[in-house]
Design a protein around this motif. Structure first.
Motif, PDB file in Angstrom:
ATOM      1  N   ALA A  46     -35.029 -10.223   9.888  1.00  0.00           N
ATOM      2  CA  ALA A  46     -33.758 -10.801  10.614  1.00  0.00           C
ATOM      3  C   ALA A  46     -32.638 -11.090   9.737  1.00  0.00           C
ATOM      4  CB  ALA A  46     -34.043 -11.566  11.533  1.00  0.00           C
ATOM      5  N   THR A  47     -31.698 -10.188   9.649  1.00  0.00           N
ATOM      6  CA  THR A  47     -30.373 -10.640   9.022  1.00  0.00           C
ATOM      7  C   THR A  47     -29.465 -11.142   9.925  1.00  0.00           C
ATOM      8  OG1 THR A  47     -30.629  -8.775   7.495  1.00  0.00           O
ATOM      9  CG2 THR A  47     -28.367  -9.774   7.652  1.00  0.00           C
ATOM     10  N   CYS A  48     -29.148 -12.609   9.856  1.00  0.00           N
ATOM     11  CA  CYS A  48     -28.304 -13.366  10.517  1.00  0.00           C
ATOM     12  C   CYS A  48     -26.894 -13.958  10.009  1.00  0.00           C
ATOM     13  CB  CYS A  48     -29.101 -14.722  10.754  1.00  0.00           C
ATOM     14  SG  CYS A  48     -30.544 -14.191  11.768  1.00  0.00           S
ATOM     15  N   SER A  49     -25.946 -13.987  10.543  1.00  0.00           N
ATOM     16  CA  SER A  49     -24.409 -14.049  10.316  1.00  0.00           C
ATOM     17  C   SER A  49     -24.131 -15.372   9.890  1.00  0.00           C
ATOM     18  CB  SER A  49     -23.366 -13.547  11.140  1.00  0.00           C
ATOM     19  OG  SER A  49     -23.537 -14.064  12.346  1.00  0.00           O
ATOM     20  N   GLY A  50     -24.955 -16.241  10.476  1.00  0.00           N
ATOM     21  CA  GLY A  50     -24.770 -17.965  10.306  1.00  0.00           C
ATOM     22  C   GLY A  50     -25.854 -18.597  10.933  1.00  0.00           C
ATOM     23  N   PRO A  51     -25.801 -19.857  10.886  1.00  0.00           N
ATOM     24  CA  PRO A  51     -26.690 -20.779  11.455  1.00  0.00           C
ATOM     25  C   PRO A  51     -26.843 -20.814  12.937  1.00  0.00           C
ATOM     26  CG  PRO A  51     -25.171 -22.049   9.993  1.00  0.00           C
ATOM     27  CD  PRO A  51     -24.798 -20.787  10.126  1.00  0.00           C
ATOM     28  N   ALA A  52     -26.093 -20.395  13.635  1.00  0.00           N
ATOM     29  CA  ALA A  52     -26.214 -20.135  15.045  1.00  0.00           C
ATOM     30  C   ALA A  52     -27.042 -18.924  15.433  1.00  0.00           C
ATOM     31  CB  ALA A  52     -24.914 -19.969  15.733  1.00  0.00           C
ATOM     32  N   ALA A  53     -26.586 -17.871  14.720  1.00  0.00           N
ATOM     33  CA  ALA A  53     -27.384 -16.724  14.757  1.00  0.00           C
ATOM     34  C   ALA A  53     -28.970 -16.945  14.408  1.00  0.00           C
ATOM     35  CB  ALA A  53     -26.988 -15.581  13.948  1.00  0.00           C
ATOM     36  N   SER A  54     -29.202 -17.559  13.261  1.00  0.00           N
ATOM     37  CA  SER A  54     -30.777 -18.063  12.850  1.00  0.00           C
ATOM     38  C   SER A  54     -31.310 -18.709  13.814  1.00  0.00           C
ATOM     39  CB  SER A  54     -30.613 -18.532  11.602  1.00  0.00           C
ATOM     40  OG  SER A  54     -30.126 -17.708  10.342  1.00  0.00           O
ATOM     41  N   ARG A  55     -30.681 -19.605  14.610  1.00  0.00           N
ATOM     42  CA  ARG A  55     -31.427 -20.413  15.582  1.00  0.00           C
ATOM     43  C   ARG A  55     -31.774 -19.556  16.716  1.00  0.00           C
ATOM     44  NH1 ARG A  55     -27.703 -24.292  14.019  1.00  0.00           N
ATOM     45  NH2 ARG A  55     -26.179 -23.748  15.493  1.00  0.00           N
ATOM     46  N   GLU A  56     -30.809 -18.592  16.964  1.00  0.00           N
ATOM     47  CA  GLU A  56     -31.132 -17.801  18.155  1.00  0.00           C
ATOM     48  C   GLU A  56     -32.413 -16.933  17.938  1.00  0.00           C
ATOM     49  OE1 GLU A  56     -28.721 -14.700  21.100  1.00  0.00           O
ATOM     50  OE2 GLU A  56     -27.628 -15.929  19.568  1.00  0.00           O
ATOM     51  N   VAL A  57     -32.390 -16.477  16.748  1.00  0.00           N
ATOM     52  CA  VAL A  57     -33.454 -15.448  16.511  1.00  0.00           C
ATOM     53  C   VAL A  57     -34.996 -16.414  16.357  1.00  0.00           C
ATOM     54  CG1 VAL A  57     -34.515 -14.026  14.726  1.00  0.00           C
ATOM     55  CG2 VAL A  57     -32.112 -13.793  15.359  1.00  0.00           C
ATOM     56  N   ILE A  58     -34.801 -17.467  15.841  1.00  0.00           N
ATOM     57  CA  ILE A  58     -35.896 -18.284  15.615  1.00  0.00           C
ATOM     58  C   ILE A  58     -36.383 -18.845  17.057  1.00  0.00           C
ATOM     59  CG2 ILE A  58     -36.803 -20.611  14.806  1.00  0.00           C
ATOM     60  CD1 ILE A  58     -34.975 -19.778  12.098  1.00  0.00           C
ATOM     61  N   GLU A  59     -35.526 -19.339  17.907  1.00  0.00           N
ATOM     62  CA  GLU A  59     -35.882 -19.835  19.165  1.00  0.00           C
ATOM     63  C   GLU A  59     -36.509 -18.732  19.904  1.00  0.00           C
ATOM     64  OE1 GLU A  59     -36.237 -22.828  20.124  1.00  0.00           O
ATOM     65  OE2 GLU A  59     -35.579 -23.448  17.988  1.00  0.00           O
ATOM     66  N   THR A  60     -35.920 -17.617  19.812  1.00  0.00           N
ATOM     67  CA  THR A  60     -36.584 -16.276  20.418  1.00  0.00           C
ATOM     68  C   THR A  60     -38.142 -16.108  20.097  1.00  0.00           C
ATOM     69  OG1 THR A  60     -34.361 -15.333  20.897  1.00  0.00           O
ATOM     70  CG2 THR A  60     -36.434 -13.815  20.895  1.00  0.00           C
ATOM     71  N   ALA A  61     -38.280 -16.102  18.911  1.00  0.00           N
ATOM     72  CA  ALA A  61     -39.701 -15.696  18.341  1.00  0.00           C
ATOM     73  C   ALA A  61     -40.451 -17.059  18.853  1.00  0.00           C
ATOM     74  CB  ALA A  61     -39.571 -15.790  16.523  1.00  0.00           C
ATOM     75  N   LYS A  62     -40.089 -18.270  18.722  1.00  0.00           N
ATOM     76  CA  LYS A  62     -41.033 -19.196  19.005  1.00  0.00           C
ATOM     77  C   LYS A  62     -41.244 -19.158  20.555  1.00  0.00           C
ATOM     78  CE  LYS A  62     -39.347 -22.741  15.810  1.00  0.00           C
ATOM     79  NZ  LYS A  62     -38.955 -24.124  15.822  1.00  0.00           N
ATOM     80  N   ARG A  63     -40.224 -18.791  21.587  1.00  0.00           N
ATOM     81  CA  ARG A  63     -40.289 -18.714  22.843  1.00  0.00           C
ATOM     82  C   ARG A  63     -41.814 -17.594  23.211  1.00  0.00           C
ATOM     83  NH1 ARG A  63     -38.709 -15.094  26.101  1.00  0.00           N
ATOM     84  NH2 ARG A  63     -36.900 -14.552  24.788  1.00  0.00           N
ATOM     85  N   VAL A  64     -41.402 -16.555  22.539  1.00  0.00           N
ATOM     86  CA  VAL A  64     -41.962 -15.538  22.654  1.00  0.00           C
ATOM     87  C   VAL A  64     -43.535 -15.616  22.435  1.00  0.00           C
ATOM     88  CG1 VAL A  64     -42.412 -12.859  22.554  1.00  0.00           C
ATOM     89  CG2 VAL A  64     -40.233 -13.805  23.045  1.00  0.00           C
ATOM     90  N   VAL A  65     -43.710 -16.057  21.188  1.00  0.00           N
ATOM     91  CA  VAL A  65     -44.968 -15.842  20.353  1.00  0.00           C
ATOM     92  C   VAL A  65     -45.718 -17.279  21.136  1.00  0.00           C
ATOM     93  CG1 VAL A  65     -46.032 -17.105  18.434  1.00  0.00           C
ATOM     94  CG2 VAL A  65     -44.130 -15.478  18.194  1.00  0.00           C
ATOM     95  N   GLY A  66     -45.137 -18.233  21.717  1.00  0.00           N
ATOM     96  CA  GLY A  66     -45.687 -19.433  22.541  1.00  0.00           C
ATOM     97  C   GLY A  66     -46.212 -18.850  23.862  1.00  0.00           C
ATOM     98  N   GLU A  67     -45.425 -17.808  24.459  1.00  0.00           N
ATOM     99  CA  GLU A  67     -45.891 -17.387  25.551  1.00  0.00           C
ATOM    100  C   GLU A  67     -47.175 -16.549  25.458  1.00  0.00           C
ATOM    101  OE1 GLU A  67     -42.362 -15.411  27.213  1.00  0.00           O
ATOM    102  OE2 GLU A  67     -41.616 -17.227  27.671  1.00  0.00           O
TER     103      GLU A  67
END
Length: 136
Positions: free
Chosen positions: A27-48
Motif C-alpha cells: 500500500a502506497t499512502c499519501s500521509g498518516p491518515a491514509a496509512s491509518r485507514e489502510v491499516i485499520e481496514t486490514a485489522k478489521r478484515v483480518v480480525g473478522e
C-alpha cells in the motif's frame, strides 16, 4: 484500488488461504491518515476472518526472521525513504513462509518514496505479483 475496494478481496483471500492474491499487498499512502485507514481496514478484515494480526514498524524492526510467525497476518508499516536495511531482509524471509504454503499474509504500508525504494531492491522482485493499494 483503495482500501475500500481492497477489503472484499482481502476477505476472500483470507477465507481461501495460501496462494491467494491479497495475502501479499503493498500500500502506497499519501500521509498518516491514509496509512491509518489502510491499516485499520486490514485489522478489521483480518480480525473478522479469525486470523492473528502482527504489526511491526519498519524503522524499528530488526533483520531477524525469528520475528515472523508461521501463521497470521503481518502488517509492516511506515516504510519510508531512506529504507532501513532490515526491511528487505524481513520481507524476503516472509516470502519464504509464503512459498512454504503456510497460512500467512503480509501488508506493507509506506510512503510513495519508501515503496519505490522497495521496488528497486533486487531481492524483492516478487513484490511485482503483490496486490497494490493506493490510498490518498
Amino acid at each position: 484500488m483503495d482500501a475500500a475496494e481492497w477489503a472484499p478481496e482481502l476477505a476472500y483471500s483470507l477465507a481461501n488461504g495460501p496462494g491467494t492474491p491479497s495475502l501479499l499487498t503493498v500500500a502506497t499512502c499519501s500521509g498518516p491518515a491514509a496509512s491509518r485507514e489502510v491499516i485499520e481496514t486490514a485489522k478489521r478484515v483480518v480480525g473478522e476472518a479469525g486470523w492473528t494480526v502482527y504489526e511491526l514498524v519498519a524503522r524499528e524492526v530488526d533483520p531477524d526472521p525469528s520475528l515472523l510467525r508461521e501463521n497470521g497476518f503481518l502488517i509492516l508499516r511506515d516504510v519510508r525513504q531512506p529504507l532501513s536495511p532490515s526491511v528487505p531482509v524481513l520481507i524476503g524471509a516472509h516470502q519464504l513462509l509464503i512459498r512454504r504454503n503456510l497460512p500467512v499474509g503480509l501488508l506493507i504500508v509506506g510512503s510513495p518514496a519508501g515503496i519505490k525504494a522497495l521496488r528497486r531492491d533486487p531481492g524483492l522482485g516478487f513484490l511485482s505479483r503483490a496486490e497494490w493499494v493506493v490510498q490518498n
